[in-house]
Every structure is written in structure tokens, then in C-alpha cells.
Design an enzyme around this catalytic site. Structure first.
Site, mmCIF file in Angstrom:
data_model
loop_
_atom_site.group_PDB
_atom_site.id
_atom_site.type_symbol
_atom_site.label_atom_id
_atom_site.label_comp_id
_atom_site.label_asym_id
_atom_site.label_seq_id
_atom_site.Cartn_x
_atom_site.Cartn_y
_atom_site.Cartn_z
ATOM 1 N N LEU A 242 81.007 -3.381 16.091
ATOM 2 C CA LEU A 242 81.043 -2.213 16.971
ATOM 3 C C LEU A 242 82.465 -1.952 17.458
ATOM 4 O O LEU A 242 82.887 -0.792 17.591
ATOM 5 C CB LEU A 242 80.108 -2.416 18.168
ATOM 6 C CG LEU A 242 80.069 -1.272 19.180
ATOM 7 C CD1 LEU A 242 79.607 0.021 18.527
ATOM 8 C CD2 LEU A 242 79.176 -1.625 20.362
ATOM 9 N N TYR A 243 83.207 -3.019 17.712
ATOM 10 C CA TYR A 243 84.604 -2.861 18.121
ATOM 11 C C TYR A 243 85.368 -2.068 17.060
ATOM 12 O O TYR A 243 86.085 -1.113 17.364
ATOM 13 C CB TYR A 243 85.246 -4.233 18.320
ATOM 14 C CG TYR A 243 86.744 -4.187 18.493
ATOM 15 C CD1 TYR A 243 87.315 -3.654 19.647
ATOM 16 C CD2 TYR A 243 87.601 -4.673 17.503
ATOM 17 C CE1 TYR A 243 88.694 -3.595 19.806
ATOM 18 C CE2 TYR A 243 88.971 -4.635 17.653
ATOM 19 C CZ TYR A 243 89.515 -4.089 18.805
ATOM 20 O OH TYR A 243 90.882 -4.031 18.962
ATOM 21 N N ALA A 244 85.204 -2.466 15.799
ATOM 22 C CA ALA A 244 85.882 -1.765 14.714
ATOM 23 C C ALA A 244 85.428 -0.312 14.640
ATOM 24 O O ALA A 244 86.241 0.596 14.411
ATOM 25 C CB ALA A 244 85.607 -2.468 13.393
ATOM 26 N N THR A 246 84.401 1.604 17.090
ATOM 27 C CA THR A 246 84.987 2.407 18.176
ATOM 28 C C THR A 246 86.455 2.701 17.900
ATOM 29 O O THR A 246 86.954 3.775 18.248
ATOM 30 C CB THR A 246 84.859 1.701 19.532
ATOM 31 O OG1 THR A 246 85.539 0.431 19.505
ATOM 32 C CG2 THR A 246 83.393 1.480 19.900
#
Length: 445
Positions: A242-244, A246
């Protein structure tokens, strides 16, 4: 004085003068509490009194918290203006978001030391112990850099900052970091990395003049891409976390604001930044703690027992790339939200072009810490980590003059020496960091 009990308390100093007062007291208490209704009224009075006190205390606590975190006011504006004051010819006035973070603190210091005006912004969240951010804040304060405590999603605060200072540049480094934490708190990534980015871009779009923007994307956007080394022209539509996702969304959003509103935007894809004042959730930091405590170091391996490898990039090299991005950024072409002509849009890899396996990194730490690590080799879980990162930095070399000079051997040596310096230094600037290191590295199991 000896303790006395019961009626002995009423004994007179002169014999023969004593008069028993106990019956009088009993009669008085009896009159007060003789009826049930009177007792009820007394109980009700005590309840009301207690509730009033608790409500007042809550109000005081809430007010104190509000006042301590509030922005604005004459003194606050003076601090902002003083911090933004430029001390060199043709210098920049830069708003640095995430200024109390790892990269933000280093970039702010580098810009201030060369004479640029810096205003920092940070929300001091508790993703990791805020003590470390407060220690960095003290370091920046000692160099006359003021950090506004606030959220990048606060539209009114951003509008006020842009009203006070005509920022020439924005260095946007505020973000919710970490790949694995997204599985615990996904909303924090949307709040900071997407909503916060849009709020900041809106403030920059409406500013007159518009600032040029440099912001931190991530090497994580390459996701499941197996082609290495990673190039800026490679696919980035297969995020592994999810970090990637965003950060990839951030790249699309910034491109939109560049296209519609004429904002000059440069995105930087960082590759595993490490060094002094670093983040404790990074592997080199937690490995150092475990080695010193004699606890096992968990080393992940990918498919077919392949060791994980990272393009570790020393903080000083990252700072050089950030500053060069500011120096080469062209002006935004919009005014008050209206685009006049096409504006500059760029994305660069900032890495070290020499990946090192995680077991090799552990070996380097063992050498500098002079202590053997207990290794626990396990298969990589499905938590969003990727097995390999490797940066193609040719574009950054050509356009920014970016040339990393610190290899992992040298960089980790500097990290260990800095850690030791802070742990045993009497310098007040190191105090907060020293306390943090002591609690982090030597806390009992």
C-alpha cells in the site's frame, strides 16, 4: 510529635481543666444527618462538586493542549519570518515538510548552512518514538530553523504560511513511511501520502508566485518489476504494498497538477536511505539493537533461497541529490491557480548503484560493533517487501550532477561512530538522541 488517638486528642495541658466535648460533637453530627433527605442532599452536593471539578480539569487540559499546538499569533509569525530569512545572494526560501524527519532534518541543515531561508513543518506523529524527532528539532533550532508543529492536511495553516512567506521552493518530505506498517494502519497512508499531498499542491497552486516543488517518491514504486537496474522509464504499475501504491498515486497526482496548473515538479525515488539520525524502523537500526542485546537478527530470504539485496544510499548523498534538484528546478509557470505555459516535470532515481545483500550488511555491522550476530534465516513473508532494489542513476548524474560517494562499509562505520558519540557525549544537542538510543538499543528484553 507523638501520634494521639481518640479522646486523648482533647486532653488539656493543665490537669483539672478538661471538659468532654465528644457528646457535643455527636449532637452536631446527628442534627446534620438525622433525616434521609438531608443525607441525600449532602450526597448530591458531593457528586455535583466532583463532577464540576472533573469537567473543569478536563477543560483546562484540553485548553492547554490546544494552546500548545495552536499556530498563529504575532510571536509565531515573527519566528516564521526569521527562519525564512535568506542570507545569501539569490538564495531560496524553502518550506520543508517533514522537517523533523530523517531526510528532512539533514536537508534543512544543508540548505540553512549555505544561506537559504528555511521553514519546517512536521506533525511529530508516533509512528516511531517522537523523542527522536524532538531531538532532531533541537538540532535544527540550534541553527535557527523554526519547525511549525502541524499537519500538512491543514489548509488554513498552509494558507497562512504562504501568506507570511513568498516561498520560492517547497521540499515535500512529509509522508507515512514504512512498507509493513500499512498492514496495521492503512488509513494513515491515505491521509498523509495522498490527501496531504493534494492539500499541499492546492496551497502551492493558489500561491502567487507559485513555488517550484521537489518531493519524495520512493523506489517502492517499481514493485514487482523484475527488470534491473530500475530505470525511471520502467513500468511502475505493479505495486507490492500500500505504501508503494500511495507513492505511485502521488506521482500521477503531481503530474496532473503540473499539467493543469503549471507547477514545476521534481519527484525523487529514494533507495533505502541510512545514516546518523536515521529511522529506527530501518533494518540497519534494528539489527544494531539486536546485535548489541545479543538477540537474533532476522534475515529474510526470497524465492529459491535468494538473499535480499538493497541499494543502500547514505544520507549525505541523498541530501546532495535533494539540493541539486532544488538548484536545477525551473520556476512554476502558473499564477494564482492559472497555467500560462508548460512547466517542468521530472522524476529521478537517487540510489547508490551498488546493491548489497542483507547478510553482507549484517557482516559489516558485526565488524564495526565488534560483536557477532545471532542470525535467524527465514523465508520472506508476504508483507509487501520486494527481494531486490537496484537504481539506474544515469539520469540524475546527467541532469543533477548526482554522484554518490559513500559505500555501505563507510556509511555504516559513520553510523556506528555517530551512535557512540551521541551515547557518550555531553553535548546538549545530542541529549535527546542519546536518551532515545539508550532506551532503544539497551531496553530490556
Amino acid at each position: 510529635m507523638p501520634s494521639l488517638a481518640g479522646e486523648e486528642f482533647f486532653l488539656p495541658s493543665m490537669p483539672g481543666k478538661f471538659k468532654d466535648k465528644s457528646h457535643t460533637l455527636h449532637r452536631q453530627f446527628h442534627r446534620c444527618f438525622a433525616s434521609t433527605s438531608t443525607m441525600f442532599l449532602w450526597a448530591l452536593f458531593l457528586v455535583v462538586l466532583t463532577a464540576s471539578y472533573l469537567s473543569f480539569q478536563s477543560f483546562v487540559d484540553s485548553s492547554s493542549k490546544y494552546l500548545s499546538s495552536a499556530w498563529g499569533g504575532i510571536q509565531w509569525e515573527k519566528q516564521v519570518r526569521a527562519s525564512a530569512h535568506i542570507h545569501r545572494q539569490n538564495g531560496f526560501s524553502v518550506l520543508v515538510t517533514g522537517a523533523a524527519g530523517f531526510v528532512g532534518a539533514h536537508v534543512s541543515l544543508a540548505l540553512k548552512k549555505r544561506g537559504d531561508g528555511i521553514v519546517g513543518l512536521d506533525n511529530f506523529n508516533n509512528y516511531y518514538d517522537p523523542t527522536l524527532k524532538k531531538a532532531r528539532q533541537s538540532l535544527l533550532n540550534s541553527h535557527n530553523i523554526f519547525i511549525v508543529e502541524g499537519d500538512v492536511n491543514d489548509e488554513r495553516m498552509l494558507a497562512k504560511l504562504f501568506d507570511i512567506v513568498a516561498f520560492t521552493h517547497v521540499m515535500h518530505l512529509a509522508a507515512q513511511a514504512g512498507v509493513r506498517y500499512a498492514m496495521e494502519n492503512p488509513n494513515s497512508y491515505v491521509h498523509s501520502n495522498i490527501a496531504g499531498l493534494v492539500t499541499l499542491l492546492e496551497a502551492c497552486k493558489n500561491a502567487n508566485p507559485q513555488p517550484a516543488i521537489v518531493w519524495a517518491s520512493s523506489s517502492s514504486v517499481y514493485g514487482l518489476n523484475e527488470k534491473v537496474p530500475f530505470s525511471e522509464s520502467d513500468r511502475t504499475d505493479q505495486p507490492a504494498s500500500l505504501y508503494a501504491a500511495t507513492k505511485k498515486a502521488g506521482e500521477e497526482i503531481t503530474h496532473t497538477y503540473n499539467h493543469i496548473y503549471g507547477l514545476s515538479i521534481t519527484g525523487l525515488r529514494f533507495f533505502t536511505v541510512y545514516g546518523p539520525w536515521g529511522r529506527p524502523d530501518m533494518a540497519y537500526f534494528s539489527f544494531t539493537r539486536n546485535i548489541l542485546q545479543g538477540k537474533p537478527v532476522t534475515v529474510y530470504r526470497g524465492k529459491n533461497r535468494v538473499n535480499l539485496a538493497r541499494d543502500f544510499t547514505y544520507i549525505d548523498d541523498i541530501v546532495k541529490g535533494c539540493v541539486a534538484s532544488l538548484d536545477t528546478a525551473k520556476k512554476s509557470t502558473g499564477s494564482g491557480g492559472k497555467k500560462r505555459s508548460p512547466a517542468q516535470y521530472r522524476i529521478f532515481n537517487l540510489g547508490n548503484k551498488s546493491p548489497v545483500t542483507v547478510p553482507m550488511m549484517v557482516g559489516i555491522l558485526e565488524k564495526h560493533l565488534k560483536k557477532r550476530a545471532k542470525k535467524s534465516i527465514v523465508e520472506m513473508p508476504g508483507n509487501g517487501d520486494v527481494p531486490y532494489t537496484h537504481a539506474n542513476i544515469s539520469s540524475a548524474q546527467t541532469e543533477l550532477g548526482y554522484k554518490p560517494t559513500t559505500d555501505l562499509q563507510t556509511g555504516l562505520k559513520k553510523f556506528v561512530r555517530w551512535q557512540d558519540l551521541c551515547l557518550f557525549s555531553v553535548n546538549s544537542l545530542c541529549l535527546g538522541y542519546s536518551l532515545y538510543l539508550l532506551s532503544f538499543l539497551y531496553r530490556p528484553a
